[in-house]
Design a protein around this motif. Structure first.
Motif, mmCIF file in Angstrom:
data_model
loop_
_atom_site.group_PDB
_atom_site.id
_atom_site.type_symbol
_atom_site.label_atom_id
_atom_site.label_comp_id
_atom_site.label_asym_id
_atom_site.label_seq_id
_atom_site.Cartn_x
_atom_site.Cartn_y
_atom_site.Cartn_z
ATOM 1 N N GLY A 1 -10.769 -9.867 0.067
ATOM 2 C CA GLY A 1 -9.419 -9.888 -0.487
ATOM 3 C C GLY A 1 -9.294 -9.090 -1.769
ATOM 4 N N GLN A 2 -10.114 -8.056 -1.921
ATOM 5 C CA GLN A 2 -10.098 -7.294 -3.165
ATOM 6 C C GLN A 2 -9.612 -5.855 -3.007
ATOM 7 O OE1 GLN A 2 -14.113 -7.700 -4.614
ATOM 8 N NE2 GLN A 2 -13.755 -9.782 -5.316
ATOM 9 N N CYS A 3 -9.389 -5.384 -1.771
ATOM 10 C CA CYS A 3 -9.029 -3.968 -1.613
ATOM 11 C C CYS A 3 -7.639 -3.739 -1.034
ATOM 12 C CB CYS A 3 -10.078 -3.240 -0.769
ATOM 13 S SG CYS A 3 -10.017 -3.627 0.993
ATOM 14 N N GLY A 4 -7.093 -4.706 -0.322
ATOM 15 C CA GLY A 4 -5.743 -4.583 0.215
ATOM 16 C C GLY A 4 -5.621 -3.864 1.544
ATOM 17 N N ALA A 5 -6.707 -3.371 2.103
ATOM 18 C CA ALA A 5 -6.635 -2.650 3.373
ATOM 19 C C ALA A 5 -6.124 -3.545 4.505
ATOM 20 C CB ALA A 5 -7.993 -2.070 3.747
ATOM 21 N N CYS A 6 -6.278 -4.843 4.368
ATOM 22 C CA CYS A 6 -5.911 -5.806 5.408
ATOM 23 C C CYS A 6 -4.519 -6.406 5.206
ATOM 24 C CB CYS A 6 -6.937 -6.929 5.438
ATOM 25 S SG CYS A 6 -6.891 -7.945 3.938
ATOM 26 N N THR A 7 -3.735 -5.860 4.295
ATOM 27 C CA THR A 7 -2.450 -6.458 3.941
ATOM 28 C C THR A 7 -1.485 -6.515 5.120
ATOM 29 O OG1 THR A 7 -2.678 -5.691 1.661
ATOM 30 C CG2 THR A 7 -0.464 -6.323 2.373
ATOM 31 N N GLY B 1 -3.605 -2.135 12.947
ATOM 32 C CA GLY B 1 -3.071 -1.537 11.723
ATOM 33 C C GLY B 1 -3.743 -2.092 10.478
ATOM 34 N N ALA B 2 -3.843 -3.396 10.385
ATOM 35 C CA ALA B 2 -4.538 -4.007 9.247
ATOM 36 C C ALA B 2 -6.013 -3.675 9.377
ATOM 37 C CB ALA B 2 -4.323 -5.519 9.238
ATOM 38 N N ARG B 3 -6.598 -3.208 8.301
ATOM 39 C CA ARG B 3 -7.983 -2.728 8.332
ATOM 40 C C ARG B 3 -8.923 -3.692 7.630
ATOM 41 N NH1 ARG B 3 -7.301 3.038 8.677
ATOM 42 N NH2 ARG B 3 -5.709 3.281 10.249
ATOM 43 N N TYR B 4 -10.165 -3.686 8.079
ATOM 44 C CA TYR B 4 -11.209 -4.412 7.366
ATOM 45 C C TYR B 4 -11.722 -3.477 6.276
ATOM 46 C CZ TYR B 4 -15.389 -6.972 6.204
ATOM 47 O OH TYR B 4 -16.345 -7.682 5.523
ATOM 48 N N LEU C 1 -2.820 -4.126 -6.061
ATOM 49 C CA LEU C 1 -3.906 -4.797 -5.343
ATOM 50 C C LEU C 1 -4.469 -3.959 -4.200
ATOM 51 C CD1 LEU C 1 -2.544 -8.440 -5.221
ATOM 52 C CD2 LEU C 1 -4.338 -7.517 -6.682
ATOM 53 N N ASN C 2 -3.797 -2.868 -3.857
ATOM 54 C CA ASN C 2 -4.272 -2.008 -2.771
ATOM 55 C C ASN C 2 -5.006 -0.819 -3.368
ATOM 56 O OD1 ASN C 2 -1.944 -3.580 -1.658
ATOM 57 N ND2 ASN C 2 -2.663 -2.587 0.196
ATOM 58 N N LEU C 3 -6.281 -0.702 -3.039
ATOM 59 C CA LEU C 3 -7.095 0.370 -3.582
ATOM 60 C C LEU C 3 -7.009 1.625 -2.712
ATOM 61 C CD1 LEU C 3 -10.324 -1.614 -4.488
ATOM 62 C CD2 LEU C 3 -8.357 -1.107 -5.925
ATOM 63 N N CYS C 4 -6.949 2.784 -3.395
ATOM 64 C CA CYS C 4 -6.989 4.080 -2.723
ATOM 65 C C CYS C 4 -7.944 4.955 -3.512
ATOM 66 C CB CYS C 4 -5.610 4.726 -2.682
ATOM 67 S SG CYS C 4 -5.647 6.419 -2.058
ATOM 68 N N ARG C 5 -8.972 5.449 -2.839
ATOM 69 C CA ARG C 5 -9.953 6.286 -3.517
ATOM 70 C C ARG C 5 -9.670 7.769 -3.342
ATOM 71 N NH1 ARG C 5 -15.596 3.073 -2.575
ATOM 72 N NH2 ARG C 5 -15.232 1.637 -4.275
ATOM 73 N N CYS C 6 -8.697 8.111 -2.536
ATOM 74 C CA CYS C 6 -8.438 9.528 -2.243
ATOM 75 C C CYS C 6 -7.574 10.205 -3.300
ATOM 76 C CB CYS C 6 -7.779 9.675 -0.878
ATOM 77 S SG CYS C 6 -8.842 9.146 0.473
ATOM 78 N N GLY C 7 -6.908 9.438 -4.117
ATOM 79 C CA GLY C 7 -6.109 10.031 -5.182
ATOM 80 C C GLY C 7 -4.722 10.462 -4.765
ATOM 81 N N THR C 8 -4.124 9.808 -3.785
ATOM 82 C CA THR C 8 -2.767 10.177 -3.379
ATOM 83 C C THR C 8 -1.713 9.293 -4.044
ATOM 84 O OG1 THR C 8 -2.849 8.779 -1.406
ATOM 85 C CG2 THR C 8 -3.539 11.081 -1.145
ATOM 86 N N HIS C 9 -2.045 8.711 -5.157
ATOM 87 C CA HIS C 9 -1.164 7.747 -5.815
ATOM 88 C C HIS C 9 0.225 8.314 -6.109
ATOM 89 C CE1 HIS C 9 -5.263 6.307 -6.553
ATOM 90 N NE2 HIS C 9 -4.719 5.117 -6.412
ATOM 91 N N LEU C 10 0.309 9.533 -6.591
ATOM 92 C CA LEU C 10 1.621 10.109 -6.899
ATOM 93 C C LEU C 10 2.430 10.332 -5.631
ATOM 94 C CD1 LEU C 10 0.726 12.550 -9.807
ATOM 95 C CD2 LEU C 10 1.726 10.247 -9.932
ATOM 96 N N ARG C 11 1.773 10.697 -4.548
ATOM 97 C CA ARG C 11 2.477 10.868 -3.282
ATOM 98 C C ARG C 11 2.929 9.520 -2.718
ATOM 99 N NH1 ARG C 11 -0.905 15.640 -0.216
ATOM 100 N NH2 ARG C 11 -0.447 17.245 -1.761
ATOM 101 N N ILE C 12 2.124 8.500 -2.935
ATOM 102 C CA ILE C 12 2.514 7.155 -2.498
ATOM 103 C C ILE C 12 3.753 6.708 -3.264
ATOM 104 C CG2 ILE C 12 1.812 4.722 -2.510
ATOM 105 C CD1 ILE C 12 -1.083 5.781 -1.877
ATOM 106 N N LEU C 13 3.783 6.928 -4.571
ATOM 107 C CA LEU C 13 4.975 6.610 -5.368
ATOM 108 C C LEU C 13 6.182 7.355 -4.820
ATOM 109 C CD1 LEU C 13 3.718 6.700 -9.075
ATOM 110 C CD2 LEU C 13 4.716 4.741 -7.883
ATOM 111 N N CYS D 1 -7.314 10.197 3.525
ATOM 112 C CA CYS D 1 -8.181 9.664 4.579
ATOM 113 C C CYS D 1 -7.395 8.684 5.448
ATOM 114 C CB CYS D 1 -9.440 9.023 4.003
ATOM 115 S SG CYS D 1 -9.266 7.300 3.499
ATOM 116 N N GLY D 2 -6.410 7.995 4.861
ATOM 117 C CA GLY D 2 -5.536 7.103 5.603
ATOM 118 C C GLY D 2 -6.014 5.676 5.741
ATOM 119 N N TYR D 3 -7.204 5.359 5.262
ATOM 120 C CA TYR D 3 -7.740 4.026 5.490
ATOM 121 C C TYR D 3 -6.903 2.941 4.802
ATOM 122 C CZ TYR D 3 -11.133 0.695 7.063
ATOM 123 O OH TYR D 3 -11.728 -0.340 7.725
ATOM 124 N N CYS D 4 -6.447 3.202 3.599
ATOM 125 C CA CYS D 4 -5.692 2.201 2.842
ATOM 126 C C CYS D 4 -4.210 2.172 3.195
ATOM 127 C CB CYS D 4 -5.834 2.469 1.344
ATOM 128 S SG CYS D 4 -4.971 3.970 0.791
#
Length: 161
Positions: free
Chosen positions: A41-47, A33-36, A129-141, A97-100
């Protein structure tokens, strides 16, 4: 030999104490589940959560985690029976994309444990601290708010019984 408690289970591991937790989770425990992401420690994919607090597993050596409780995405639910926060992310279609998303979900879960009714600003600050490049920020909220409502609703039902 090092003992780690991951998702409520103890694991005795013969690993270098300086090995980042991320590698132990993925390579030794088959918890993917935790991603590289960046490895810095700058993207949060491994949280993951350690005793309820978000931790970047790519920069955290396993030696500092002995005797502490570690929670990964897999500890929140299964594909067959997803946990509340996982169901909320699916319902709100919060992944593109689901990576983050695994790191986002674990960090959101940790937030909701500490604050069951966060504001938009508190959610944004927590997930910053968790980066998402896909632009689903409003859906995440929306997903975090949904999970908060469902969690509070379940707690209210428990209080009535």
């Amino acid at each position: 030999m090092l003992r780690l408690t991951v998702n409520g289970r103890d694991h005795d591991l013969d690993v270098d104490p300086d090995t980042p937790l991320l590698y132990v989770l993925r390579d030794d425990l088959a918890l993917n589940g935790a991603r590289y992401g960046c490895g810095l420690g700058q993207c949060g994919a491994c949280t993951v959560a350690v005793e309820g607090r978000p931790v970047l597993s790519c920069v955290t050596p396993v030696s500092v985690l002995a005797g502490r409780s570690i929670l990964t995405l897999e500890g929140l639910g299964t594909p067959e029976q997803p946990g509340t926060i996982q169901r909320a992310f699916v319902a709100e279609q919060a992944a593109q994309c689901g990576y983050c998303i695994p790191g986002m979900i674990v960090r959101a879960h940790a937030l909701l444990v500490q604050n069951p009714d966060p504001s938009d600003a508190e959610i944004r600050r927590s997930l910053n601290l968790n980066l998402c490049r896909c632009g689903t920020h409003l859906r995440i909220l929306a997903a975090v708010h949904r999970a908060a409502r469902e969690t509070r609703g379940a707690a209210s039902e428990d209080d009535r019984s």
